[in-house]
Scaffold this active site. Structure first.
Site, short mmCIF file in Angstrom:
data_model
loop_
_atom_site.label_atom_id
_atom_site.label_comp_id
_atom_site.label_asym_id
_atom_site.label_seq_id
_atom_site.Cartn_x
_atom_site.Cartn_y
_atom_site.Cartn_z
N CYS A 1 0.82 -1.22 0.00
CA CYS A 1 0.00 0.00 0.00
C CYS A 1 0.85 1.27 0.00
O CYS A 1 0.32 2.37 -0.11
CB CYS A 1 -0.96 0.00 1.19
SG CYS A 1 -2.11 -1.38 1.12
N CYS B 1 -13.52 0.43 8.56
CA CYS B 1 -12.72 -0.03 7.42
C CYS B 1 -12.86 0.92 6.24
O CYS B 1 -13.94 1.44 5.98
CB CYS B 1 -13.20 -1.41 6.96
SG CYS B 1 -13.26 -2.62 8.28
N LYS C 1 -10.37 6.30 4.77
CA LYS C 1 -11.70 5.98 5.31
C LYS C 1 -12.81 6.54 4.42
O LYS C 1 -13.78 5.84 4.13
CB LYS C 1 -11.78 6.54 6.74
CG LYS C 1 -13.08 6.34 7.46
CD LYS C 1 -13.21 4.94 8.01
CE LYS C 1 -14.09 4.08 7.16
NZ LYS C 1 -15.50 4.30 7.20
N HIS D 1 -9.47 3.63 -0.90
CA HIS D 1 -8.07 3.25 -0.92
C HIS D 1 -7.73 2.45 -2.17
O HIS D 1 -7.50 1.25 -2.10
CB HIS D 1 -7.75 2.47 0.36
CG HIS D 1 -6.32 2.05 0.48
ND1 HIS D 1 -5.28 2.70 -0.13
CD2 HIS D 1 -5.76 1.00 1.16
CE1 HIS D 1 -4.14 2.09 0.16
NE2 HIS D 1 -4.40 1.05 0.94
#
Lengths: 470, 393
Positions: free
Chosen positions: B88, B210, B338, B342
């Protein structure tokens, strides 16, 4: 003198009860409470679990075994040795005689007789693991009668819990339970026919001849362990063999955990051995196109074994399946989320020392044990020589999560990080537990389970369960 | 000062993040790149070299595994273009590679694009499948992305006390910020009650702890500072940019030296970036930060790992409002992962874009008054790869 040195049953945690089945199929709830292997268990993992009970108690002294025989009518591989998987996972020495016995409900006694012959001829020690999980047509009466489980025995030349007095095998041709290669479900012949002309007749002949050879009568026996098609048949066979009810296993074993197939005579043997006194004769009979009959005589060492209450301890941990759907899902009788995990036979072979035998590296520079084995110590970055050590079979939870995103027939997946006794850390699943039973600091122990069939073969590895072994 | 004085950002742009079903990977790359180039006021021909950050090429989409995936949508042929993948931290590592190439004196102008097309498959087909179907056949099987970070939440609670409500406060803050960000995937505020009552995903993480599964792309144009001054009078200087790695997916949680209450990768990357930038008191010297809030617990741990507060003090920091808009050190004014979502390779670049927007005073309702120095931080894998950038106007 050949003896049974030790004997340990393994029963899976889950039970399919009459109530659960009635809720799914209707009808009246029976009193049945049959054992059900978890979705990640098979006859190899159950055999491993049973043998582990014995090996862990002898301080992991697996080095004394020179032979391992695996018996099951339902091995996970139709073509490939299963005994060697169990041997590898138990970290047995590789100078080892192994064999698989399959295809018959008598496979267990066939394995035991072979082990007895091996001990008699070599003076060595052998292990026999008898394990079964049969599948019947969903919703059938047979489905509720069958249970899943395994029994492990060690046989040796020294003093054990029972010495082998003699044995007799009788060949016959008879069809009671059977399954063709392309069939999934075990089939059963007419119950009355099987009862009369199969079990009662053939077991009667085998026991009579065995007793005659040793100058004994049925009344001289402390107990007889055998398998009949069901609880009623069990009592009928006992009667036909001229035995009193107190000379046979409690028919309650047919209700819970159910008929364990190949392993059932051994479940009955466990049950009667927990009850008889030292110095008594015990006969073990197994039926299946003929019969094997083995005459044992218990020794004073039996009492110490009885104190372990192994069968009762297995039963105490039983818990009902959440739903009948779980049973269908565990046995893949319904389609689940399709997953195809990556695997490689070459990778699996390269890593079998660590992944099947739990061999970790101990850094010779700083002493840190690490798993999976690295090229460099994760603690001191040393490239010093590493010693291979087997990870301890138990440890303590460092942290965990109950994951509802990861697919599993027994959701949620409980993932735990565990610091092992003596060093090393493992990150894997905790099974046969409910989320509210998990906490940091709780003690857990390794269980050998199947992960998936990535690459077309069974991928076995280690999970944890909450600590049970003494 | 190492590269800190040498490399400037002269253009920045990101597309609307979300479930971009009508856009292809190429469409997203082109839109982000052209937005950044237009922002810099230069033509594509001015770009001498480029870096493309895409983490899981070919897994969720048909593109992204080589520099060609950036060349094709822009027609940018014949120049060096590298594809970067580093979990990431992919996007920010692409920025780092470009910055170092300029600092090395090889190029004057470089383009960086981060892009990930995750919603050409259903959400379970992306990161869940990544863990379930790929990688080592048995090690750590059963783990998912939220599950791995939940392990830290469980341990953090044990060591420092229950932070469930503070995790919810992170979600509430970032959703509130996202509601002010027209590029965010989620633009709706949530309440503490909604977060606490959301379905459990991996205990103690619930659904609203998540980040979502999102498509997106972002781009920045870098130039040698001396060249930047010739092109524009509005630029930002990368004062420090670092990367630190520890153990990957199949070893991290097996490492007996890990305490599960923070990430050594972030701590080391922060120390390196602070050293390059001459930062000694991040809490006071950083005006605004974009940090890797893949899960709410991660943002709390980041506060501690980045030195915004001491170990175990993150709960107080969020409770006191330090990191919200209007606080001393606003964190994730964009809405963070959030609310923005992502798209893995895009995130690090998107953070740099959002920091630049703050430094250039164009963050709209999210603007932090007088922001001069910003920080961006990404964290990859099981917390194994971290990158930190310190950027000043």
């Amino acid at each position: 003198m050949t003896s049974i040195l030790d004997l340990a049953p393994y029963l899976p945690t889950y039970r399919l009860t009459g109530q659960i089945t009635a809720a799914a199929w209707g009808g009246r709830a029976s009193g049945q409470s049959r054992s059900v292997a978890n979705y990640d268990e098979d006859t190899v993992t159950m055999a491993h679990a049973a043998l582990s009970e014995i090996l862990c108690e002898s301080g992991g002294n697996s080095g004394s075994l020179q032979a391992l025989y695996f018996a099951s009518a339902n091995p996970p591989y139709a073509e490939k040795s299963c005994a060697d998987i169990v041997a590898f996972a138990c970290d047995l020495p590789q100078r080892l005689r192994t064999a698989d016995f399959t295809g018959s409900p008598r496979a267990g006694t066939q394995a035991l007789l072979t082990a007895m012959d091996y001990v008699a001829s070599s003076g060595g020690t052998a292990a026999v693991v008898v394990s079964d999980m049969r599948l019947a047509m969903p919703g059938s009466a047979l489905e509720m009668q069958m249970g899943d489980g395994a029994v492990a025995l060690t046989v040796g030349a020294g003093e054990g819990i029972a010495e082998v007095v003699g044995s007799l095998s009788w060949s016959d041709e008879f069809t009671d339970f059977w399954r063709l290669p392309e069939q999934r479900y075990t089939r059963a012949a007419d119950a009355r026919f099987v009862q009369e002309q199969g079990y009662e007749r053939v077991l009667g002949v085998a026991l009579q001849q065995l007793l005659a050879e040793h100058g004994l009568t049925a009344g001289d026996l402390g107990a007889v362990a055998f398998a009949a098609p069901d609880a009623k048949g069990h009592q009928a066979v006992g009667k036909r063999l001229g035995l009193r009810p107190d000379q046979i296993a409690d028919p309650g074993i047919y209700r819970d955990p159910g008929h364990l197939g190949t392993a059932h005579p051994f479940l009955a043997l466990t049950a009667v051995l927990e009850r008889v006194t030292p110095g008594q004769y015990v006969a073990l009979l197994a039926f299946g196109s003929g019969a094997d009959a083995i005459l044992l005589r218990t020794t004073p060492a039996l009492q110490a074994w009885q104190a372990k209450r192994r069968l009762a301890a297995q039963a105490e941990r039983a818990r009902p399946l959440p739903t009948y759907g779980h049973f269908l899902s565990f046995r893949r009788l319904v389609d689940g989320e399709k997953i195809e995990p990556y695997s490689s036979l070459m990778l699996a072979w390269r890593e079998q020392e660590s992944n099947l035998r739990r061999k970790a590296h101990r850094c010779q520079a700083c002493g840190q044990i690490h798993f999976p084995p690295h090229n460099v110590c994760p603690k001191c970055q040393s490239r010093a020589e590493f010693a291979k050590v087997r990870l301890s079979d138990r440890g303590t939870i460092v942290t965990f999560t109950c994951d509802r995103l990861a697919p599993s027939p027994d959701a949620p997946v409980i993932m735990v990080v565990v610091d092992l006794d003596g060093g090393g850390r493992m990150f894997t699943q905790l099974v046969d537990a409910k989320p509210d039973e998990v906490a940091i600091g709780k003690r857990v122990e390794f269980v050998f389970r199947r992960f998936h069939e990535g690459g077309g073969a069974v991928n076995y590895f280690w999970k944890f369960r909450l600590e049970r072994r003494g | 000062m190492g590269l800190s004085g040498e490399v400037a950002i002269i253009g920045a742009g990101a597309i609307k993040f979300g479930e971009n079903f009508t856009q292809s990977y190429f469409d997203m790359v082109e839109e982000a790149a052209r937005t950044a180039l237009a922002d810099a006021g230069i033509e594509p021909e001015r770009v001498e070299a480029a870096w493309l950050g895409t983490c899981y090429a070919y897994d969720y989409t048909t593109e992204g595994n080589a520099g060609t995936s950036l060349a094709e949508p822009l027609g940018l042929y014949g120049i060096p273009i590298s594809r970067v993948a580093n979990y990431c931290a992919t996007g920010m590592d692409a920025v780092r590679n470009a910055a170092l190439a300029i600092a090395a004196g090889e190029y004057d102008v470089a383009l960086v694009v981060g892009a990930e097309k995750m919603r050409d498959v259903e959400p379970r087909g992306s990161l869940v499948a990544q863990h379930v179907e790929r990688g080592h056949p048995v090690y750590a099987k059963g783990r998912t992305a939220p599950g791995q970070f939940a392990l830290l939440a469980t341990r953090y609670f044990e060591v420092y006390g229950n932070a469930r409500e503070e995790m919810a406060l992170v979600a509430v803050k970032n959703h509130a910020n996202g509601a002010l960000n027209p590029r965010a995937h989620f633009q709706k505020p949530v309440t503490v009650e909604q977060v606490l009552n959301a379905p459990e995903v991996a205990a103690p993480l619930g659904l609203l702890d998540c980040c979502p599964t999102t498509d997106g792309a972002a781009a920045v144009v870098l130039a040698r500072t001396s060249v930047a001054k010739q092109i524009t009078d509005r630029y930002a200087v990368i004062r420090g940019i670092s990367l630190a790695v520890t153990s990957g997916y199949f070893n991290a949680q097996f490492d007996p030296t890990w305490g599960f209450t923070g990430f050594a990768s972030t701590q080391k990357a922060a120390a390196a970036a602070y050293k390059q930038a001459g930062i000694t008191d991040p809490r006071r010297e950083i005006d605004v930060a974009e940090v890797h809030d893949c899960f709410t617990i991660t943002e709390l741990l980041n506060y501690e790992d980045l030195g915004f507060c001491g170990p175990g003090e993150a709960r107080r920091l969020i409770r006191e409002g330090v990191t919200q808009l209007g606080g001393d050190l606003p964190v994730n004014t964009s809405g963070g992962l959030k609310a923005c979502g992502h798209p893995i390779g895009a995130s690090g670049v998107r953070m740099v874009v959002d920091i630049v927007d703050q430094l250039w005073g164009r963050a709209g309702k999210r603007q932090v008054a007088g922001a001069r120095t910003g920080l961006a931080h990404t964290l990859g894998g099981p917390g194994a790869v971290a990158s930190v950038a310190v950027i000043s106007a």
